[in-house]
Design a protein around this motif. Structure first.
Motif, PDB file in Angstrom:
ATOM      1  N   GLN A   1      46.290  38.105  34.838  1.00 16.87           N
ATOM      2  CA  GLN A   1      45.940  39.309  34.097  1.00 16.87           C
ATOM      3  C   GLN A   1      46.480  40.508  34.863  1.00 16.87           C
TER       4      GLN A   1
ATOM      5  N   HIS B   1      40.357  36.237  37.214  1.00 15.63           N
ATOM      6  CA  HIS B   1      39.538  37.277  36.572  1.00 15.63           C
ATOM      7  C   HIS B   1      38.854  38.115  37.658  1.00 15.63           C
TER       8      HIS B   1
ATOM      9  N   HIS C   1      39.293  29.710  30.336  1.00 18.14           N
ATOM     10  CA  HIS C   1      39.807  30.968  30.865  1.00 18.14           C
ATOM     11  C   HIS C   1      40.691  30.769  32.090  1.00 18.14           C
ATOM     12  N   THR C   2      40.892  29.544  32.515  1.00 21.29           N
ATOM     13  CA  THR C   2      41.710  29.257  33.693  1.00 21.29           C
ATOM     14  C   THR C   2      42.906  28.418  33.275  1.00 21.29           C
TER      15      THR C   2
ATOM     16  N   ARG D   1      36.792  43.105  31.829  1.00 19.16           N
ATOM     17  CA  ARG D   1      36.046  42.147  31.000  1.00 19.16           C
ATOM     18  C   ARG D   1      37.017  41.373  30.118  1.00 19.16           C
ATOM     19  N   LEU D   2      36.693  40.116  29.869  1.00 11.45           N
ATOM     20  CA  LEU D   2      37.493  39.314  28.958  1.00 11.45           C
ATOM     21  C   LEU D   2      37.056  39.505  27.514  1.00 11.45           C
TER      22      LEU D   2
ATOM     23  N   ASP E   1      45.664  32.962  38.623  1.00 12.32           N
ATOM     24  CA  ASP E   1      45.060  31.698  39.020  1.00 12.32           C
ATOM     25  C   ASP E   1      46.000  31.001  40.008  1.00 12.32           C
TER      26      ASP E   1
ATOM     27  N   SER F   1      33.220  35.450  36.125  1.00 18.11           N
ATOM     28  CA  SER F   1      33.908  35.533  37.398  1.00 18.11           C
ATOM     29  C   SER F   1      33.207  36.350  38.454  1.00 18.11           C
TER      30      SER F   1
ATOM     31  N   ARG G   1      43.973  37.684  29.301  1.00 15.08           N
ATOM     32  CA  ARG G   1      44.492  36.606  30.133  1.00 15.08           C
ATOM     33  C   ARG G   1      45.803  36.119  29.534  1.00 15.08           C
TER      34      ARG G   1
ATOM     35  N   GLY H   1      34.905  41.161  36.261  1.00 12.61           N
ATOM     36  CA  GLY H   1      35.547  40.366  37.288  1.00 12.61           C
ATOM     37  C   GLY H   1      34.889  40.539  38.640  1.00 12.61           C
TER      38      GLY H   1
ATOM     39  N   ASN I   1      39.087  32.342  39.971  1.00  9.22           N
ATOM     40  CA  ASN I   1      40.325  32.405  39.206  1.00  9.22           C
ATOM     41  C   ASN I   1      40.797  33.849  39.184  1.00  9.22           C
TER      42      ASN I   1
ATOM     43  N   ASP J   1      35.512  43.822  40.393  1.00 11.74           N
ATOM     44  CA  ASP J   1      35.584  44.946  39.470  1.00 11.74           C
ATOM     45  C   ASP J   1      35.050  46.231  40.089  1.00 11.74           C
TER      46      ASP J   1
END
Length: 408
Positions: free
Chosen positions: A70, A94, A140-141, A98-99, A129, A25, A46, A106, A92, A109
């Motif tokens: 998130q 993020h 992830h979306t 971090r995922l 999203d 992201s 997420r 992100g 999205n 961030d």
């Protein structure tokens, strides 16, 4: 100095109005490095939010809506320390953290987290999203849009999905926030299309919002910008594989060529000359454009490769729906002045001096409308060679202004 390998590796993280690849992201665009986080950057989870029977602002019905989101920080007992972060055209939710331990951070961030300007030790930060998200194919979306299955038919919606607007994005976000116990937002903020959502929030629910921070945005999508949005979409419609949006069936090919061309156009539009200077006028490796018309210059080859890679991770119909949502920004009001007359009092507006998508005069016009309405406005222009993308990749240059804006 940016190397050719770095240029090519950036293909998977190509920005379009600051566009990251799904699952990556951060907005990575040479010569700007990816957002930097410490090895202890927080992991975020997420989550999914869903509800039934949504009526769009246009009067259509969507039986089921799902979006991903998130959070970070804790909501206080009063439910009024929440911050909503809204994302750009191709992003999205993020926006921070971090995922996974070794994954990218992100896209904002640099300004969201413990001790950062948007301090998650103080605020409860939510990023979600949108509907019709471009990254529909990405794990992830989570989004509802033309690529989703219509429960009434068991097939993807395609172009039968209802038209949605920026206001629809806001309405879905409001339902999410209410489900989380949020009663009031200390801040709504976002870049590009995220700025449009922040402004729409201010117009629709001013009593629920304390501060607004639109970055690289505008208070009006006028006829000039509408024309650009239509031009972005044109290559998709001209691709024979698009089939009026009916390309999801077995054995049918997605309109990747048209989508890649659309992404290529917007990619260059969203940058400035400072970014392109790294390529100079040199030919692509092994190419001789002065002798062969089919040969390419370095900048052309990079745009081709990056856009093709990004197209494989995106949905063409969703691109079209997103463009229309942008065209419908504040469409329920007679003018920006009418929309924002009752808006929240406190604003921080962050344009980019080299922005070719929403040139800086758009933000100055927004500032004038707000001041005329008696609002407290600070405008700080971002600088650098990235053009529109300064509002994502280099947002940290506004750190001092954001800290002042959010000071207790």
């Amino acid at each position: 100095m940016t190397t050719r390998r770095q240029l090519l590796s950036a293909a998977a993280t190509l920005p379009i109005l600051a566009m990251p690849a799904p699952g990556h992201s951060q907005a990575v665009a040479p010569p700007v490095a990816p957002p930097v986080a410490s090895p202890a950057a927080p992991l975020v989870v997420r989550q999914d939010f869903s509800f039934t029977d949504y009526s769009t602002r246009g009067g259509a019905r969507v039986p089921v809506v799902r979006i991903g989101y998130q959070t970070a920080g804790r909501l206080n007992a009063a439910g009024d320390n929440a911050v909503l972060i809204t994302h750009f055209f191709s992003g999205n939710g993020h926006a921070f953290g971090r995922l996974r331990p070794e994954g990218p951070v992100g896209w904002w961030d640099s300004i969201i987290g413990p001790g950062k300007p948007i301090d998650t030790d103080r605020f409860y930060v939510v990023a979600s999203d949108t509907l019709v998200n471009l990254n529909a194919p990405d794990q992830h979306t989570v989004t509802t849009g033309p690529a989703s299955v219509n429960p009434s038919t068991g097939r993807p919606w395609g172009m039968n999905f209802p038209v949605v607007s920026i206001r629809d994005f806001v309405e879905v976000q409001k339902r999410l926030l209410e489900s989380l116990g949020v009663r009031r937002l200390a801040l709504v903020a976002g870049p590009s299309m995220g700025a449009l959502q922040a402004v729409e929030w201010a117009a629709a629910y001013p009593s629920m919002v304390e501060r607004v921070m639109p970055a690289i945005g505008t208070g009006e999508v006028d006829a000039w910008m509408m024309g650009w949005l239509d031009l972005w979409c044109a290559p998709i419609r001209l691709d024979s594989n698009w089939r009026n949006g009916d390309y999801y069936g077995q054995g049918r090919e997605a309109p990747l060529r048209g989508l890649a061309e659309a992404l290529r156009i917007v990619t260059l539009h969203s940058r400035d000359r400072g970014w392109a200077a790294q390529f100079g006028r040199r030919p692509a490796e092994g190419q001789e454009p002065a002798r062969r018309i089919q040969d390419r210059f370095a900048v052309e080859q990079w745009l081709d490769s990056a856009a093709a890679a990004r197209a494989r991770l995106s949905d063409a119909n969703s691109f079209l729906y997103l463009a229309r949502a942008n065209q419908l920004f504040l469409n329920e009001y007679e003018s920006p002045a009418a929309a924002l007359s009752g808006a929240p009092r406190r604003w921080l507006v962050l344009p980019s001096q080299g922005d070719r998508v929403f040139p800086v005069e758009y933000s100055r016009e927004l500032e004038a409308v707000l001041r005329q309405a008696g609002k407290q406005v600070e405008l700080q222009a971002l600088s650098g060679g990235l053009g529109h993308l300064e509002g994502v990749g280099n947002i940290a240059q506004a750190e001092a202004a954001i800290r002042r804006f959010l000071a207790p």
